[in-house]
Design an enzyme around this catalytic site. Structure first.
Site, PDB file in Angstrom:
ATOM      1  N   ASN A 268       0.825  -1.284   0.024  1.00  0.00           N
ATOM      2  CA  ASN A 268       0.062   0.032   0.034  1.00  0.00           C
ATOM      3  C   ASN A 268       0.732   1.194  -0.086  1.00  0.00           C
ATOM      4  O   ASN A 268       0.799   2.217  -0.766  1.00  0.00           O
ATOM      5  CB  ASN A 268      -0.771   0.007   1.173  1.00  0.00           C
ATOM      6  CG  ASN A 268      -2.143  -0.624   1.228  1.00  0.00           C
ATOM      7  OD1 ASN A 268      -2.452  -1.226  -0.458  1.00  0.00           O
ATOM      8  ND2 ASN A 268      -3.301  -0.940   1.900  1.00  0.00           N
TER       9      ASN A 268
ATOM     10  N   GLY B 255      -7.713   8.333  -1.132  1.00  0.00           N
ATOM     11  CA  GLY B 255      -8.575   8.313  -0.186  1.00  0.00           C
ATOM     12  C   GLY B 255      -8.799   6.677   0.169  1.00  0.00           C
ATOM     13  O   GLY B 255      -7.926   6.038  -0.031  1.00  0.00           O
TER      14      GLY B 255
ATOM     15  N   CYS C  49      -7.837   2.379   3.167  1.00  0.00           N
ATOM     16  CA  CYS C  49      -6.650   1.634   3.353  1.00  0.00           C
ATOM     17  C   CYS C  49      -5.376   2.673   3.315  1.00  0.00           C
ATOM     18  O   CYS C  49      -4.501   2.541   4.067  1.00  0.00           O
ATOM     19  CB  CYS C  49      -6.230   0.663   2.342  1.00  0.00           C
ATOM     20  SG  CYS C  49      -7.652  -0.853   2.666  1.00  0.00           S
TER      21      CYS C  49
ATOM     22  N   ARG D  38     -14.634   6.718   3.041  1.00  0.00           N
ATOM     23  CA  ARG D  38     -13.905   6.994   3.930  1.00  0.00           C
ATOM     24  C   ARG D  38     -12.516   7.719   3.369  1.00  0.00           C
ATOM     25  O   ARG D  38     -12.181   7.449   2.327  1.00  0.00           O
ATOM     26  CB  ARG D  38     -13.371   5.632   4.542  1.00  0.00           C
ATOM     27  CG  ARG D  38     -14.395   4.641   5.504  1.00  0.00           C
ATOM     28  CD  ARG D  38     -13.818   3.498   5.875  1.00  0.00           C
ATOM     29  NE  ARG D  38     -14.040   2.538   5.089  1.00  0.00           N
ATOM     30  CZ  ARG D  38     -13.774   1.307   5.471  1.00  0.00           C
ATOM     31  NH1 ARG D  38     -13.666   0.956   6.708  1.00  0.00           N
ATOM     32  NH2 ARG D  38     -13.983   0.227   4.428  1.00  0.00           N
TER      33      ARG D  38
HETATM   34  N1  LIG Z   1     -11.588  -2.145   2.573  1.00  0.00           N
HETATM   35  C1  LIG Z   1     -10.657  -2.309   1.714  1.00  0.00           C
HETATM   36  O1  LIG Z   1     -10.487  -2.471   0.372  1.00  0.00           O
HETATM   37  C2  LIG Z   1      -9.427  -3.468   2.131  1.00  0.00           C
HETATM   38  C3  LIG Z   1      -8.581  -4.239   1.586  1.00  0.00           C
HETATM   39  C4  LIG Z   1      -7.532  -5.006   2.067  1.00  0.00           C
HETATM   40  C5  LIG Z   1      -7.222  -4.972   3.318  1.00  0.00           C
HETATM   41  N2  LIG Z   1      -8.227  -4.263   4.177  1.00  0.00           N
HETATM   42  C6  LIG Z   1      -8.183  -4.461   5.663  1.00  0.00           C
HETATM   43  O2  LIG Z   1      -9.184  -5.473   5.966  1.00  0.00           O
HETATM   44  C7  LIG Z   1      -9.593  -4.862   7.395  1.00  0.00           C
HETATM   45  C8  LIG Z   1     -11.067  -4.778   7.177  1.00  0.00           C
HETATM   46  O3  LIG Z   1     -11.425  -3.760   6.677  1.00  0.00           O
HETATM   47  P1  LIG Z   1     -12.731  -3.264   5.748  1.00  0.00           P
HETATM   48  O4  LIG Z   1     -12.844  -2.346   5.072  1.00  0.00           O
HETATM   49  O5  LIG Z   1     -13.582  -4.726   5.470  1.00  0.00           O
HETATM   50  O6  LIG Z   1     -13.552  -2.858   7.291  1.00  0.00           O
HETATM   51  P2  LIG Z   1     -15.393  -2.553   7.660  1.00  0.00           P
HETATM   52  O7  LIG Z   1     -15.125  -1.395   8.537  1.00  0.00           O
HETATM   53  O8  LIG Z   1     -16.068  -2.436   6.359  1.00  0.00           O
HETATM   54  O9  LIG Z   1     -15.676  -3.856   8.419  1.00  0.00           O
HETATM   55  C9  LIG Z   1     -15.174  -4.065   9.558  1.00  0.00           C
HETATM   56  C10 LIG Z   1     -16.367  -5.238  10.260  1.00  0.00           C
HETATM   57  O10 LIG Z   1     -15.910  -5.746  11.351  1.00  0.00           O
HETATM   58  C11 LIG Z   1     -16.821  -5.475  12.451  1.00  0.00           C
HETATM   59  N3  LIG Z   1     -16.502  -5.742  13.758  1.00  0.00           N
HETATM   60  C12 LIG Z   1     -15.875  -4.946  14.622  1.00  0.00           C
HETATM   61  N4  LIG Z   1     -15.621  -5.520  15.558  1.00  0.00           N
HETATM   62  C13 LIG Z   1     -15.894  -7.030  15.409  1.00  0.00           C
HETATM   63  C14 LIG Z   1     -15.947  -8.261  16.383  1.00  0.00           C
HETATM   64  N5  LIG Z   1     -15.310  -8.006  17.638  1.00  0.00           N
HETATM   65  N6  LIG Z   1     -16.587  -9.229  15.959  1.00  0.00           N
HETATM   66  C15 LIG Z   1     -17.284  -9.177  14.663  1.00  0.00           C
HETATM   67  N7  LIG Z   1     -17.324  -8.218  13.864  1.00  0.00           N
HETATM   68  C16 LIG Z   1     -16.624  -7.139  14.173  1.00  0.00           C
HETATM   69  C17 LIG Z   1     -17.448  -4.264  12.272  1.00  0.00           C
HETATM   70  O11 LIG Z   1     -19.074  -4.184  12.674  1.00  0.00           O
HETATM   71  C18 LIG Z   1     -17.623  -4.274  10.608  1.00  0.00           C
HETATM   72  O12 LIG Z   1     -18.727  -4.625   9.832  1.00  0.00           O
HETATM   73  C19 LIG Z   1      -8.961  -3.767   7.659  1.00  0.00           C
HETATM   74  O13 LIG Z   1      -7.850  -3.970   8.541  1.00  0.00           O
HETATM   75  C20 LIG Z   1      -8.584  -3.202   6.396  1.00  0.00           C
HETATM   76  O14 LIG Z   1      -7.265  -2.271   6.453  1.00  0.00           O
HETATM   77  C21 LIG Z   1      -9.154  -3.432   3.769  1.00  0.00           C
END
Ligand SMILES: NC(=O)c1ccc[n+]([C@@H]2O[C@H](COP(=O)([O-])OP(=O)(O)OC[C@H]3O[C@@H](n4cnc5c(N)ncnc54)[C@H](O)[C@@H]3O)[C@@H](O)[C@H]2O)c1
Length: 442
Positions: free
Chosen positions: A214, A263, A266, A334
């Site tokens: 990233n 933005g 990530c 975001r």
């Molecule tokens: N969004 C992307 O494009 C992307 C790509 C690669 C990696 N990531 C990484 O993946 C991870 C998740 O990102 P995202 O965009 O999917 O996040 P997000 O915010 O869309 O989703 C996270 C989910 O986790 C849930 N959650 C929180 N605490 C919890 C718990 N204790 N038990 C069960 N569920 C719980 C939340 O309610 C939410 O629905 C992050 O670390 C991010 O950096 C994201």
């Protein structure tokens, strides 16, 4: 295989669904009851192309289930992926509270072997922390249960997440146990059958790989944006410079598009978290800090251009904004540059008429909820009516070839500020539209 995915956000829901698509039995878990209720009734809480149909098909086939109960999900699972958020903490480092809360619950729940996999983006050392938290909970229960903790960073891109998951460039695994490697190989073999791109490494290297990837991509964007500022001052055209450098295969064409900044959930937080990791280890990251500061500046470039054209007091002016999401094909706002641009313009007194194909609810209820002077319009052309100019922020396909006659007819002044350099400047000149883009002097 029986798989649990914890967290049903952009990553968890997509990967869980793609695991089910390949014939696995998947439990998707989230603490958000509303989200789980929606998913149970077939409502998909996010917009991601192709996802809704895939979730429905797999739910109907009984291969994907949704629950708020981790215990229910883990009862039958051999492997569990943690895919909860790791937002930026107050000091810039990754906030691990959600990951560690899941680890704690796993330790309080498991009765037999489980392979726990960190899919969330987490700093080096997190797998060790997760292991410690699970072990502490098992110790409290006086239970000797075997478990592994592995790292499997996710590289999907919002907007093409389903395709990225079904046909990944590579699968990166950090593991220190043969059992975990075997399980992960079994899960991922169908997805990398063509390429064989299944990379096994130590856990620290896998955790670091995600941040390095990233940071590299963010660096390319900030690089071309800095070049664009120089181009504009010296009278060069960054669009031509981009082609001139991209044709060198060592540089390549991708991720060197000039624009109004990156933005998303990530790049901003991951670059910050990497800077923090470096700092904690006594390393000053001149380059990474500049990547962030160039991007922060870049988000203001479009509003600055508007102010140069109309003056710094924009009272009584109205601007049409096309695109609010941080990139096309997602409803995710975001850290979207649109937030900065709308704030800059409204703080200078302007009113906004906005249109985005998918992100308007996010804007209205969350990211721009404090902005009073914004009207959300049903179509891109409605947003133009009586506006002083069009400001293009997100390069959705439906903005690529608009009806320029309609744009001219609706705007008060035929004027476009383009934050993504989408249009042919010569053509707009011929048809009498004043065109301001990034990195090109007017
Ligand atoms: N969004 C992307 O494009 C992307 C790509 C690669 C990696 N990531 C990484 O993946 C991870 C998740 O990102 P995202 O965009 O999917 O996040 P997000 O915010 O869309 O989703 C996270 C989910 O986790 C849930 N959650 C929180 N605490 C919890 C718990 N204790 N038990 C069960 N569920 C719980 C939340 O309610 C939410 O629905 C992050 O670390 C991010 O950096 C994201």
């Amino acid at each position: 295989m029986r798989i649990s995915v914890i967290g049903t956000g952009y990553v968890g829901l997509v990967t869980g669904t793609c695991f089910a698509e390949m014939g696995n039995d998947v439990y998707c878990v989230d603490v958000d009851e509303r989200k789980i209720d929606h998913l149970k009734s077939g409502v998909i809480p996010i917009y991601e192309p192709g996802l809704s149909a895939m979730v429905s098909a797999n739910a109907e086939a009984g291969r994907i289930k949704f629950t708020t109960s981790l215990a229910e999900a883990l009862r039958d699972s051999e492997i569990c992926f943690i895919a909860v958020g790791t937002p930026m903490g107050a000091d810039g480092s990754a906030d691990l509270q959600y990951v560690l809360a899941v680890a704690k619950e796993i330790g309080q729940t498991i009765e037999r072997y489980l392979c726990v996999v960190d899919k969330s983006t987490v700093p080096v050392g997190t797998a060790a922390k997760v292991r410690e938290v699970i072990q502490d909970e098992l110790d409290k229960r006086r239970l000797a249960v075997e478990f592994d903790v592995a790292s499997n960073p996710e590289f999907l891109k919002e907007g093409s997440a389903v395709g990225d998951c079904m046909r990944p460039d590579r699968i990166v695994i950090g593991a220190d146990s043969e059992r975990a490697i075997h399980l992960l190989k079994t899960v991922y073999e169908p997805y990398v059958r063509n390429t064989g791109n299944f990379l096994v490494m130590d856990i620290a290297s896998a955790e670091m790989t995600k941040y390095a990837a990233n940071a590299m991509l963010a660096t390319k964007i900030s690089f071309i944006n800095e070049i664009s500022r120089i181009c504009e001052c010296v009278g060069a055209d960054v669009n031509k410079v981009r082609l001139g450098i991209g044709s060198d295969h060592r540089i390549g064409y991708s991720f060197i598009y000039p624009g109004c900044g990156y933005g998303g959930s990530c790049f901003p937080k991951d670059v910050e978290a990497l800077i923090k990791t470096a700092e904690q280890n006594g390393i000053v990251t001149e380059l990474l800090k500049s990547v962030t500061s160039v991007n922060d500046l870049q988000k203001h470039v479009i509003a600055d251009k508007v102010k140069s054209r109309f003056g710094s007091d924009l009272s009584g002016r109205k601007f049409a904004i096309w695109g609010l999401a941080f990139k096309p094909d997602t409803d995710d706002m975001r850290e979207s540059p649109a937030i900065t641009i709308v704030k800059d313009l409204t703080e200078a007194g302007a009113a906004i008429a906005a249109y985005d194909p998918k992100a308007m609810e996010e804007a209205r209820h969350c990211y721009l909820k404090d902005i009073a002077d914004i009207e959300y319009c049903p179509s891109k052309y409605d947003a133009l009516t009586d506006a002083d100019a069009l400001v293009l922020v997100t390069e959705w396909k439906e903005f690529r070839s608009p009806d320029f006659d309609e744009i001219k007819k609706r705007l008060k002044t035929p004027l476009i500020f383009d934050g993504r350099n989408q249009y042919d400047a010569d053509w707009l000149d011929q048809i009498g539209i004043e065109y301001h883009q990034i990195g090109v002097k007017r």
